[in-house]
Design a protein around this motif. Structure first.
Motif, PDB file in Angstrom:
ATOM      1  N   GLY A 301      28.816  86.518  25.475  1.00 41.23           N
ATOM      2  CA  GLY A 301      29.719  87.250  26.346  1.00 41.23           C
ATOM      3  C   GLY A 301      30.842  86.405  26.906  1.00 41.23           C
ATOM      4  O   GLY A 301      31.532  86.828  27.847  1.00 41.23           O
ATOM      5  N   PHE A 302      31.073  85.210  26.348  1.00 41.80           N
ATOM      6  CA  PHE A 302      32.126  84.320  26.828  1.00 41.80           C
ATOM      7  C   PHE A 302      33.249  84.183  25.802  1.00 41.80           C
ATOM      8  O   PHE A 302      33.984  83.187  25.808  1.00 41.80           O
ATOM      9  CB  PHE A 302      31.543  82.943  27.166  1.00 41.80           C
ATOM     10  N   GLY A 303      33.374  85.177  24.916  1.00 44.64           N
ATOM     11  CA  GLY A 303      34.459  85.164  23.934  1.00 44.64           C
ATOM     12  C   GLY A 303      34.386  83.964  23.017  1.00 44.64           C
ATOM     13  O   GLY A 303      33.327  83.647  22.465  1.00 44.64           O
ATOM     14  N   ASN A 304      35.514  83.273  22.864  1.00 40.31           N
ATOM     15  CA  ASN A 304      35.579  82.112  21.975  1.00 40.31           C
ATOM     16  C   ASN A 304      34.732  80.946  22.450  1.00 40.31           C
ATOM     17  O   ASN A 304      34.517  79.988  21.700  1.00 40.31           O
ATOM     18  CB  ASN A 304      37.036  81.645  21.814  1.00 40.31           C
ATOM     19  N   LEU A 305      34.271  80.996  23.687  1.00 43.71           N
ATOM     20  CA  LEU A 305      33.448  79.914  24.221  1.00 43.71           C
ATOM     21  C   LEU A 305      31.960  80.212  24.083  1.00 43.71           C
ATOM     22  O   LEU A 305      31.125  79.434  24.545  1.00 43.71           O
ATOM     23  CB  LEU A 305      33.798  79.656  25.684  1.00 43.71           C
ATOM     24  N   SER A 306      31.622  81.335  23.476  1.00 41.96           N
ATOM     25  CA  SER A 306      30.215  81.651  23.224  1.00 41.96           C
ATOM     26  C   SER A 306      29.666  80.711  22.151  1.00 41.96           C
ATOM     27  O   SER A 306      30.413  80.125  21.367  1.00 41.96           O
ATOM     28  CB  SER A 306      30.069  83.099  22.760  1.00 41.96           C
ATOM     29  N   GLY A 307      28.364  80.584  22.098  1.00 44.17           N
ATOM     30  CA  GLY A 307      27.742  79.759  21.070  1.00 44.17           C
ATOM     31  C   GLY A 307      26.545  79.002  21.596  1.00 44.17           C
ATOM     32  O   GLY A 307      26.028  79.278  22.681  1.00 44.17           O
ATOM     33  N   ARG A 308      26.102  78.052  20.813  1.00 49.69           N
ATOM     34  CA  ARG A 308      24.939  77.249  21.183  1.00 49.69           C
ATOM     35  C   ARG A 308      25.391  76.007  21.941  1.00 49.69           C
ATOM     36  O   ARG A 308      26.303  75.299  21.522  1.00 49.69           O
ATOM     37  CB  ARG A 308      24.147  76.843  19.945  1.00 49.69           C
ATOM     38  N   TYR A 309      24.730  75.753  23.060  1.00 54.17           N
ATOM     39  CA  TYR A 309      25.019  74.590  23.891  1.00 54.17           C
ATOM     40  C   TYR A 309      23.731  73.813  24.147  1.00 54.17           C
ATOM     41  O   TYR A 309      22.654  74.391  24.238  1.00 54.17           O
ATOM     42  CB  TYR A 309      25.617  75.013  25.236  1.00 54.17           C
ATOM     43  N   GLN A 310      23.900  72.515  24.298  1.00 54.96           N
ATOM     44  CA  GLN A 310      22.762  71.653  24.630  1.00 54.96           C
ATOM     45  C   GLN A 310      22.829  71.274  26.106  1.00 54.96           C
ATOM     46  O   GLN A 310      23.899  70.942  26.630  1.00 54.96           O
ATOM     47  CB  GLN A 310      22.812  70.384  23.779  1.00 54.96           C
ATOM     48  N   ILE A 311      21.691  71.320  26.778  1.00 56.21           N
ATOM     49  CA  ILE A 311      21.630  70.931  28.188  1.00 56.21           C
ATOM     50  C   ILE A 311      21.588  69.406  28.267  1.00 56.21           C
ATOM     51  O   ILE A 311      20.645  68.776  27.780  1.00 56.21           O
ATOM     52  CB  ILE A 311      20.383  71.528  28.876  1.00 56.21           C
ATOM     53  N   SER A 312      22.602  68.803  28.856  1.00 54.85           N
ATOM     54  CA  SER A 312      22.611  67.348  29.021  1.00 54.85           C
ATOM     55  C   SER A 312      22.040  66.927  30.373  1.00 54.85           C
ATOM     56  O   SER A 312      21.547  65.813  30.527  1.00 54.85           O
ATOM     57  CB  SER A 312      24.034  66.798  28.862  1.00 54.85           C
ATOM     58  N   LYS A 313      22.118  67.844  31.344  1.00 53.60           N
ATOM     59  CA  LYS A 313      21.527  67.564  32.665  1.00 53.60           C
ATOM     60  C   LYS A 313      21.146  68.883  33.314  1.00 53.60           C
ATOM     61  O   LYS A 313      21.879  69.867  33.213  1.00 53.60           O
ATOM     62  CB  LYS A 313      22.505  66.810  33.565  1.00 53.60           C
ATOM     63  N   SER A 314      19.981  68.910  33.952  1.00 49.19           N
ATOM     64  CA  SER A 314      19.589  70.089  34.730  1.00 49.19           C
ATOM     65  C   SER A 314      19.159  69.639  36.113  1.00 49.19           C
ATOM     66  O   SER A 314      18.529  68.595  36.271  1.00 49.19           O
ATOM     67  CB  SER A 314      18.459  70.861  34.039  1.00 49.19           C
ATOM     68  N   HIS A 315      19.537  70.445  37.100  1.00 54.62           N
ATOM     69  CA  HIS A 315      19.185  70.149  38.496  1.00 54.62           C
ATOM     70  C   HIS A 315      18.505  71.380  39.073  1.00 54.62           C
ATOM     71  O   HIS A 315      19.095  72.465  39.116  1.00 54.62           O
ATOM     72  CB  HIS A 315      20.438  69.801  39.303  1.00 54.62           C
ATOM     73  N   HIS A 316      17.258  71.218  39.498  1.00 54.35           N
ATOM     74  CA  HIS A 316      16.470  72.322  40.044  1.00 54.35           C
ATOM     75  C   HIS A 316      16.228  72.050  41.525  1.00 54.35           C
ATOM     76  O   HIS A 316      15.754  70.980  41.893  1.00 54.35           O
ATOM     77  CB  HIS A 316      15.121  72.433  39.321  1.00 54.35           C
ATOM     78  N   SER A 317      16.554  73.043  42.356  1.00 56.38           N
ATOM     79  CA  SER A 317      16.438  72.836  43.793  1.00 56.38           C
ATOM     80  C   SER A 317      15.823  74.054  44.471  1.00 56.38           C
ATOM     81  O   SER A 317      16.265  75.183  44.247  1.00 56.38           O
ATOM     82  CB  SER A 317      17.821  72.554  44.400  1.00 56.38           C
ATOM     83  N   GLN A 318      14.790  73.813  45.263  1.00 54.60           N
ATOM     84  CA  GLN A 318      14.216  74.853  46.117  1.00 54.60           C
ATOM     85  C   GLN A 318      14.572  74.493  47.559  1.00 54.60           C
ATOM     86  O   GLN A 318      14.088  73.496  48.098  1.00 54.60           O
ATOM     87  CB  GLN A 318      12.698  74.935  45.940  1.00 54.60           C
ATOM     88  N   GLU A 319      15.431  75.314  48.150  1.00 57.79           N
ATOM     89  CA  GLU A 319      15.880  75.066  49.520  1.00 57.79           C
ATOM     90  C   GLU A 319      15.421  76.186  50.439  1.00 57.79           C
ATOM     91  O   GLU A 319      15.393  77.356  50.039  1.00 57.79           O
ATOM     92  CB  GLU A 319      17.404  74.939  49.566  1.00 57.79           C
ATOM     93  N   SER A 320      15.077  75.816  51.656  1.00 57.50           N
ATOM     94  CA  SER A 320      14.607  76.811  52.621  1.00 57.50           C
ATOM     95  C   SER A 320      15.676  77.846  52.914  1.00 57.50           C
ATOM     96  O   SER A 320      15.383  79.016  53.184  1.00 57.50           O
ATOM     97  CB  SER A 320      14.185  76.110  53.924  1.00 57.50           C
ATOM     98  N   SER A 321      16.958  77.440  52.837  1.00 57.96           N
ATOM     99  CA  SER A 321      18.051  78.339  53.211  1.00 57.96           C
ATOM    100  C   SER A 321      18.515  79.239  52.067  1.00 57.96           C
ATOM    101  O   SER A 321      18.929  80.370  52.297  1.00 57.96           O
ATOM    102  CB  SER A 321      19.244  77.521  53.713  1.00 57.96           C
ATOM    103  N   SER A 322      18.447  78.744  50.821  1.00 60.88           N
ATOM    104  CA  SER A 322      19.051  79.492  49.713  1.00 60.88           C
ATOM    105  C   SER A 322      18.102  79.806  48.560  1.00 60.88           C
ATOM    106  O   SER A 322      18.530  80.364  47.554  1.00 60.88           O
ATOM    107  CB  SER A 322      20.260  78.712  49.169  1.00 60.88           C
ATOM    108  N   GLY A 323      16.836  79.454  48.672  1.00 65.29           N
ATOM    109  CA  GLY A 323      15.888  79.773  47.612  1.00 65.29           C
ATOM    110  C   GLY A 323      15.948  78.774  46.469  1.00 65.29           C
ATOM    111  O   GLY A 323      16.333  77.618  46.649  1.00 65.29           O
ATOM    112  N   TYR A 324      15.604  79.231  45.280  1.00 66.05           N
ATOM    113  CA  TYR A 324      15.479  78.372  44.115  1.00 66.05           C
ATOM    114  C   TYR A 324      16.686  78.582  43.198  1.00 66.05           C
ATOM    115  O   TYR A 324      16.960  79.691  42.766  1.00 66.05           O
ATOM    116  CB  TYR A 324      14.172  78.697  43.384  1.00 66.05           C
ATOM    117  N   THR A 325      17.408  77.505  42.907  1.00 64.72           N
ATOM    118  CA  THR A 325      18.573  77.575  42.030  1.00 64.72           C
ATOM    119  C   THR A 325      18.486  76.487  40.956  1.00 64.72           C
ATOM    120  O   THR A 325      17.836  75.451  41.150  1.00 64.72           O
ATOM    121  CB  THR A 325      19.885  77.397  42.809  1.00 64.72           C
ATOM    122  N   THR A 326      19.155  76.732  39.840  1.00 57.33           N
ATOM    123  CA  THR A 326      19.244  75.764  38.747  1.00 57.33           C
ATOM    124  C   THR A 326      20.710  75.568  38.390  1.00 57.33           C
ATOM    125  O   THR A 326      21.457  76.537  38.264  1.00 57.33           O
ATOM    126  CB  THR A 326      18.469  76.246  37.502  1.00 57.33           C
TER     127      THR A 326
END
Length: 356
Positions: A301-326
């Motif tokens: 759904g990103f037009g010409n930028l669609s495709g396969r991507y590799q994750i080079s870094k992931s950051h996972h955070s569970q915060e009391s104020s905003s919940g769980y985000t990646t």
């Protein structure tokens, strides 16, 4: 993408193998975990806690080098083991008084960052990796090619920096986790199927960068052929599945190759590194502990930028104020073939990629 609905994010934290989750939860401000594909940065764990009664100054003050283990996920689901970490840094500030504990996956108690001076002769890439691992009492995990190497010098470098230099030259990434030195073939990782399709509606934020400069059409490495008594040049072209229209420039590497195997490996590694920078993305989404560095995802759904991507870094955070985000940093590994072709996606089961 899997709908998590009203699932409640949870974590389990152990300290020297003792579960301290219940003790920490009343004071938790955030628990976050960063996973890196490249070995120049260690995987890390960070815990922020409220400390109004000053207990972290005294009885609860952690010991440097003590071991933490983190598991994250959602209530009622299998939690993902983020690994073991050793406490490296403690910050206490206020008012109001808070404590921040940072731990690294690469052991802070080993001599990984001590300068070493050593020459490696008549060996192989796999042999050098094993020698460094043995010196650090680490077990090598992953397949490292036995590319012949007549001589390479570790010029008073830290083992981590020396391994990073070798890994980059020959098309690998590595990481140190607990007592393991994990080597990944970047070419094999790029070829792996995506583990999840991500669409624009799955994201809370996105940013893309697409460029031509620095994405050469080919890479060249020369070596001396003793039989032909001549300098032979090995050239590898840019992958059109990743970079549809590379620049007209050719990347001529100022590096020494001792054999055709070395020349080929170094040229492929160089062009792939350049391709990695052609199209990159940063995505934010609701927490998904299964999305970790090294895995591939399919963006739709990103037009010409669609495709396969590799994750080079992931950051996972569970915060009391905003919940769980990646938050994910990605680099494109293949351009989608078009809407007519259904993307092939894989499941992750027990840490293994399984095709649907």
């Amino acid at each position: 993408m899997e709908t998590l609905g009203v699932a409640v994010p949870v974590f389990v934290l152990t300290y020297n193998q003792r579960d301290i989750t219940a003790d920490l939860t009343p004071f938790k401000l955030s628990v976050s975990y960063t996973d890196n594909l490249d070995g120049d940065e260690s995987d890390s764990l960070e815990i922020s806690l409220e400390d109004s009664d000053g207990r972290w100054w005294q009885a609860w003050y952690p010991v440097m080098g003590d071991r933490l283990n983190l598991r994250m996920g959602y209530q009622g689901q299998a939690l993902v083991d983020c690994g073991d970490f050793e406490i490296d840094e403690i910050e206490i500030e206020g008012p109001p008084s808070t404590v921040r504990i940072r731990a690294l996956a690469a052991s802070v108690m080993k001599e990984l960052r001590t300068n070493q001076g050593k020459a490696y002769e008549d060996t192989t890439l796999a042999g050098i990796v094993k020698t460094v691992a043995d010196r650090q009492k680490l077990k090598v995990v992953g397949n490292v090619e036995a590319i012949p190497i007549k001589r390479v010098t570790q010029m008073h470098e830290e083992d981590m920096k020396f391994l990073k230099r070798l890994a980059q030259e020959y098309g690998y990434a590595f990481n140190v986790r607990d007592d393991q030195l994990i080597f990944y073939s970047l070419e094999e990782l790029r070829a792996a199927p995506g583990v999840q399709v991500i669409g624009i509606n799955d994201l809370t934020r996105y940013a893309f960068r697409d460029k031509v400069k620095g994405t050469p059409s080919s890479a060249k490495v020369s070596y001396h052929d003793p039989q032909k008594k001549a300098v032979v040049t090995y050239e590898v072209a840019s992958d059109k599945k990743v970079v549809a229209k590379p620049s007209a420039d050719s990347l001529k590497l100022n590096t020494r190759a001792e054999s055709p195997e070395q020349a080929k490996s170094k040229a492929k590694a160089a062009i792939n590194r350049a391709n990695d920078e052609a199209t990159t993305a940063t995505l934010s989404l609701w927490g998904n502990p299964k999305l970790v560095a090294g895995m591939n995802v399919e963006l739709e759904g990103f037009g010409n930028l669609s495709g396969r991507y590799q994750i080079s870094k992931s950051h996972h955070s569970q915060e009391s104020s905003s919940g769980y985000t990646t938050e994910l940093e990605l680099r494109r590994t293949a351009i989608a073939a078009g809407n007519k072709n259904k993307l092939k996606v894989a499941n992750v089961e027990n840490g293994k990629v399984v095709l649907k």
